[in-house]
Design an enzyme around this catalytic site. Structure first.
Site, short mmCIF file in Angstrom:
data_model
loop_
_atom_site.label_atom_id
_atom_site.label_comp_id
_atom_site.label_asym_id
_atom_site.label_seq_id
_atom_site.Cartn_x
_atom_site.Cartn_y
_atom_site.Cartn_z
N THR A 18 -39.96 -34.12 49.48
CA THR A 18 -40.18 -34.00 48.04
C THR A 18 -41.29 -33.02 47.68
O THR A 18 -42.09 -32.63 48.53
CB THR A 18 -40.54 -35.38 47.44
N ASP A 19 -41.34 -32.69 46.40
CA ASP A 19 -42.44 -31.89 45.87
C ASP A 19 -43.53 -32.84 45.38
O ASP A 19 -43.44 -34.06 45.57
CB ASP A 19 -41.95 -30.94 44.76
N ALA A 20 -44.53 -32.31 44.72
CA ALA A 20 -45.66 -33.14 44.26
C ALA A 20 -45.25 -34.22 43.27
O ALA A 20 -45.94 -35.22 43.12
CB ALA A 20 -46.73 -32.24 43.64
N GLY A 21 -44.11 -34.04 42.60
CA GLY A 21 -43.65 -35.02 41.63
C GLY A 21 -42.74 -36.09 42.20
O GLY A 21 -42.24 -36.94 41.46
N VAL A 23 -39.83 -35.48 43.56
CA VAL A 23 -38.45 -35.01 43.42
C VAL A 23 -38.10 -34.20 44.67
O VAL A 23 -38.91 -33.42 45.17
CB VAL A 23 -38.31 -34.12 42.16
#
Length: 136
Positions: A18-21, A23
């Site tokens: 995932t990314d920082a969010g 997602v």
């Protein structure tokens, strides 16, 4: 297992996907698709390392089209499907999809893999006896 029957491989989304969010990062979907195709080959009785060592051939991605429909999120349970759409002398076209456990389709992909002579980096015919039931 019939090479033309749909094949499904489970995947869980981890932090590293995932990314920082939270997602799923777009490149992570490529890994999920690749793993499912590799497991499809394994289900057909193909050991890719032994195949390469014995023949000097390997399968490489030639072309890929992706449609990102909805995002996957941290901890989602996904299923990745692999279906053979077309078989040619030196390539296979797959239709793939990634779905969440609730059957929501997240990604659609068309992926063509080519059989390549690794020493020359040139297309080579897929050995006729490699995947019984899969003929051009």
């Amino acid at each position: 297992m019939s090479p033309t029957a749909p094949f499904t491989w489970p995947v869980r989304v981890y932090w590293e996907d995932t990314d920082a969010g939270g997602v799923v990062y777009h490149a992570s979907y490529l890994r999920f698709l690749e793993r499912a195709r590799s497991e499809w080959l394994r289900a057909q009785g193909v050991d890719q390392r032994a195949f390469k060592e014995a023949t000097g051939l390997a399968f490489l991605v030639r072309e890929m089209h992706l449609d990102f429909l909805r995002p996957a999120l941290l901890d989602d349970e996904l299923s990745v499907t692999v279906t053979v759409k077309e078989s040619r002398a030196a390539s296979i076209l797959f239709s793939q999809a990634i779905r969440r456990a609730d059957d929501t389709e997240l990604v659609r992909a068309q992926v063509r893999i080519a059989c390549v002579d690794i020493r020359r980096m040139r297309p080579a015919p897929i050995p006729a006896d490699l995947i019984p039931g899969l003929a051009p």
